[in-house]
Design a protein around this motif. Structure first.
Motif, mmCIF file in Angstrom:
data_model
loop_
_atom_site.group_PDB
_atom_site.id
_atom_site.type_symbol
_atom_site.label_atom_id
_atom_site.label_comp_id
_atom_site.label_asym_id
_atom_site.label_seq_id
_atom_site.Cartn_x
_atom_site.Cartn_y
_atom_site.Cartn_z
ATOM 1 N N LEU A 192 0.707 -1.235 0.143
ATOM 2 C CA LEU A 192 0.009 -0.142 0.020
ATOM 3 C C LEU A 192 0.903 1.031 0.126
ATOM 4 O O LEU A 192 1.465 1.565 0.871
ATOM 5 N N ALA A 193 1.212 1.923 -1.209
ATOM 6 C CA ALA A 193 2.123 2.827 -1.437
ATOM 7 C C ALA A 193 1.735 4.211 -1.336
ATOM 8 O O ALA A 193 2.400 5.129 -1.609
ATOM 9 N N GLY A 194 0.240 4.561 -1.020
ATOM 10 C CA GLY A 194 0.164 6.001 -0.859
ATOM 11 C C GLY A 194 -1.280 6.068 -1.132
ATOM 12 O O GLY A 194 -2.101 5.283 -1.359
ATOM 13 N N GLU A 234 -2.395 -3.803 -14.609
ATOM 14 C CA GLU A 234 -3.222 -4.837 -14.072
ATOM 15 C C GLU A 234 -2.346 -5.256 -12.384
ATOM 16 O O GLU A 234 -2.887 -5.920 -11.771
ATOM 17 N N GLN A 235 -1.117 -4.635 -12.336
ATOM 18 C CA GLN A 235 -0.743 -4.956 -11.048
ATOM 19 C C GLN A 235 -0.852 -3.680 -10.113
ATOM 20 O O GLN A 235 -0.472 -3.844 -9.051
ATOM 21 N N VAL A 236 -1.489 -2.594 -10.407
ATOM 22 C CA VAL A 236 -1.802 -1.396 -9.747
ATOM 23 C C VAL A 236 -3.321 -1.138 -9.452
ATOM 24 O O VAL A 236 -3.983 -1.061 -10.560
ATOM 25 N N LYS A 237 -3.727 -1.171 -8.323
ATOM 26 C CA LYS A 237 -4.975 -0.747 -7.936
ATOM 27 C C LYS A 237 -5.161 0.468 -7.252
ATOM 28 O O LYS A 237 -4.534 0.686 -6.326
ATOM 29 N N VAL A 238 -5.806 1.404 -8.126
ATOM 30 C CA VAL A 238 -5.984 2.563 -7.638
ATOM 31 C C VAL A 238 -7.466 3.090 -7.124
ATOM 32 O O VAL A 238 -8.150 2.704 -8.003
ATOM 33 N N LEU A 282 0.467 -3.369 -6.279
ATOM 34 C CA LEU A 282 0.389 -1.982 -5.503
ATOM 35 C C LEU A 282 -0.752 -1.492 -5.351
ATOM 36 O O LEU A 282 -1.795 -1.583 -6.072
ATOM 37 N N LEU A 283 -1.194 -1.182 -4.117
ATOM 38 C CA LEU A 283 -2.532 -0.322 -3.775
ATOM 39 C C LEU A 283 -2.308 1.170 -3.754
ATOM 40 O O LEU A 283 -1.190 1.348 -3.029
#
Length: 255
Positions: free
Chosen positions: A18-20, A176-180, A104-105
């Motif tokens: 969870l990066a920000g 597809e590896q990043v959920k925003v 990554l979230l």
């Protein structure tokens, strides 16, 4: 009897981060992630491994990250929550070199509200002598040439330019590896947003979700209209960029 003991493994790589962004609901999301029976978070809420330059002077020792995690059951995935990662420029490449398959979230909040919440947090902690508008107008001078840790502390506006931060991530990680997710949707439709996040991580939804605010400090004052207009004009172009990049409707971020 050993035959009935669950098999456990030493962590080799984190499965997600969870990066920000800071002041965008990451503490609340960390809480729900930590409550999931198939997810293990570190022994600190924010480990700050990938934004610690000292860890990368002569080759990264990932054991300094992994020591924060217990042996994992085979059914569990491991994650970290360090909201400054999306903002600090070297982090995306460092994470990619560590695990190019990591998920990554990202939670994003109206950048005007995020900036004010960030300033209010610094005031509450006794770290900010300037009033909000003064701090915003002095920001560039204050962070220019300052050490990264100090600069990030007062980057109320700069942290809110999400477009360039997302572009940095997408240079290294496929979409597809990043959920925003939007902070505002997470706050108003928490169960639905959490279900989407857990699905992204390959986990079933939590059986019970009790809505709670986390890391909320009292506000010294409200933002005035002059400040809001000034900040919105700074962010307007970037908000449009985020809308186009993510296919979002950010009308609730606009005046």
């Amino acid at each position: 009897m050993t035959m009935f003991r669950s098999r456990r493994r030493k962590i080799e790589r984190l499965d997600f981060i969870l990066a920000g962004a800071q002041k965008s609901g990451t503490t609340a999301l960390h809480y729900f992630l930590s409550k999931h029976p198939n997810i293990t978070m570190g022994d600190q809420q924010e480990i700050h491994f990938f934004d610690n330059d000292a860890m990368f002077v002569s080759g990264a020792d990932y054991e300094q990250l992994h020591k924060h995690y217990p042996l994992l059951a085979l059914s569990k995935i491991a994650g970290d929550c360090s909201p400054s990662y999306i903002y600090y420029e070297p982090v995306a490449e460092r994470i990619w070199k560590y695990n190019p398959k990591i998920k990554l979230l990202i939670l994003l909040r109206n950048p005007v509200d995020r900036a004010f919440a960030h300033w209010n947090m610094q005031r509450f902690k006794g770290r900010e002598p300037l009033d909000f508008f003064d701090a915003v107008r002095e920001e560039r001078a204050r962070i220019a040439g300052a050490p990264p840790g100090e600069a990030r502390r007062f980057a109320y506006v700069d942290r809110g330019f999400y477009g360039q931060q997302l572009e940095r991530l997408f240079k290294f990680f496929p979409r597809e590896q990043v959920k925003v997710a939007k902070f505002e949707k997470f706050r108003e439709h928490q169960r639905e947003t959490l279900a989407s996040i857990f699905s992204f991580l390959g986990c079933k939804p939590l059986r019970s979700v009790r809505s709670k605010d986390r890391n909320v400090v009292p506000y010294e004052r409200a933002m005035n209209w002059e400040e809001r207009i000034f900040l919105y004009n700074l962010f307007a172009e970037d908000i449009a960029n985020v809308e186009q990049m993510l296919g979002w409707d950010c009308s609730d971020w606009k005046l």
